[in-house]
Design a protein around this motif. Structure first.
Motif, PDB file in Angstrom:
ATOM      1  N   HIS A 247       0.833  -1.205   0.000  1.00 61.75           N
ATOM      2  CA  HIS A 247       0.000   0.000   0.000  1.00 61.75           C
ATOM      3  C   HIS A 247       0.867   1.256   0.000  1.00 61.75           C
ATOM      4  O   HIS A 247       0.598   2.211  -0.761  1.00 61.75           O
ATOM      5  N   GLN A 248       1.908   1.276   0.806  1.00 58.14           N
ATOM      6  CA  GLN A 248       2.780   2.447   0.883  1.00 58.14           C
ATOM      7  C   GLN A 248       3.625   2.597  -0.375  1.00 58.14           C
ATOM      8  O   GLN A 248       3.999   3.718  -0.742  1.00 58.14           O
ATOM      9  N   ARG A 250       2.621   2.188  -3.365  1.00 55.29           N
ATOM     10  CA  ARG A 250       1.824   2.934  -4.346  1.00 55.29           C
ATOM     11  C   ARG A 250       1.912   4.443  -4.102  1.00 55.29           C
ATOM     12  O   ARG A 250       1.687   5.237  -5.011  1.00 55.29           O
ATOM     13  N   LYS A 251       2.221   4.823  -2.861  1.00 55.72           N
ATOM     14  CA  LYS A 251       2.374   6.238  -2.523  1.00 55.72           C
ATOM     15  C   LYS A 251       3.804   6.726  -2.731  1.00 55.72           C
ATOM     16  O   LYS A 251       4.116   7.889  -2.423  1.00 55.72           O
TER      17      LYS A 251
END
Length: 317
Positions: A247-248, A250-251
């Protein structure tokens, strides 16, 4: 003249100028949090070293110290050397976990951390009592690879309600104590892990010190998961860490050195557990004690089953 002077309003900032800072000038939406800007966090070699060392000495080493040290020094009706190790562990480990949280570059949920620490100390203390009695029973012939009712020294006890008391003791030791000890332990590690991300690619590497510690750290987690019978808790924590990493990513965020150390330790632990299970896959006696779908024998059950018999055979020869 009025009794109390009126407070003058704060002068407005000039157009185009930055908003004044300080406690007298609160922002429009409250104080700015630290996590709005990413900070760098060096590898915490001191904390990870102390954490790994005390885990090996005070947790893994306590049953060994109880067996090796002369029984005359610690009578069976008094706390053993392992019990004093456990008491030290119950104090030092929460302290080191709190220091890890303090070192995090991100503001973490303090209330959840404090509640987890309280539960950790309570669960570890419950385990201290149950584990102390269970390990002292070894000197009376108790065999860890057998269930409570199947143990030769317990199955013939009269009245039979005494067996229920020993099963209650085993429940406090292996189930309630472990749950209240390990759930907050892994929760705190995961909370700390959430703050181990950085947008700087150059910081996503482990120093030599981390590489030296990752082996002992992973081996201890293998012992913790197998002896504590907490594979489900461990694997869910590991999956949550993997999901957070993806998830991180993708950031545009990557793990820093502390996050990599913890993440790779969990990966190596999974490999060690797989090797352990494959090695003992065809052990019929251990299979009987661990009949469920998840078959992960305890190291101490393996010791009392095989190593004790090996020592007895050598002594007879």
């Amino acid at each position: 003249m009025q009794g109390a002077a009126r407070r003058r309003p704060f002068p407005a900032a000039a157009p185009g100028s930055p908003q004044p800072a300080g406690p007298l000038y609160p922002g429009r939406h409250g104080a700015v949090k630290n996590e709005d800007t990413f900070k760098t966090s060096p590898f915490h070699f001191d904390l990870w070293f102390y954490f790994t060392l005390q885990n090996w000495v005070l947790d893994f080493g306590r049953p060994i110290a109880m067996i090796i040290l002369p029984l005359e020094w610690f009578p069976l009706n008094k706390p053993s050397a392992g019990d004093y190790f456990h008491m030290a562990y119950n104090v030092i480990t929460p302290f080191l976990l709190l220091k890890l949280i303090e070192r995090s570059p991100k503001t973490l949920p303090r209330s959840m951390v404090y509640v987890s620490i309280i539960m950790f100390v309570m669960g570890a203390s419950i385990h201290l009592v149950g584990d102390s009695v269970n390990h002292r029973l070894i000197f009376s012939g108790y065999q860890h690879h057998l269930s409570v009712r199947e143990n030769p020294i317990i199955k013939n006890l009269k009245p039979e309600t005494l067996i229920d008391s020993f099963e209650l003791l085993y429940y406090y030791d292996e189930y309630l104590g472990h749950s209240m000890w390990y759930i907050p332990f892994f929760l705190i590690l995961f909370i700390y892990f959430t703050g181990c991300f950085t947008p700087v690619e150059e910081e996503s590497r482990m120093p030599v010190a981390a590489l030296l510690l990752i082996g002992p750290s992973s081996l201890y987690y293998w012992y913790l998961v197998t002896e504590g019978q907490i594979f489900i808790l461990y694997i869910f924590t590991f999956f949550a860490m993997m999901a957070l990493v993806m998830h991180q990513k993708r950031k545009g965020l990557v793990l820093d050195s502390n996050g990599l150390f913890l993440f790779y330790s969990f990966i190596i632990t999974l490999v060690l557990i797989a090797v352990w299970v494959v090695w003992l896959w065809n052990d019929k006696i251990l299979r009987k004690k661990y009949p469920g779908v998840i078959y992960i024998p305890e190291p101490w059950a393996f010791y009392t089953l095989h190593m004790n018999n090996l020592h007895a055979t050598k002594e007879s020869l």
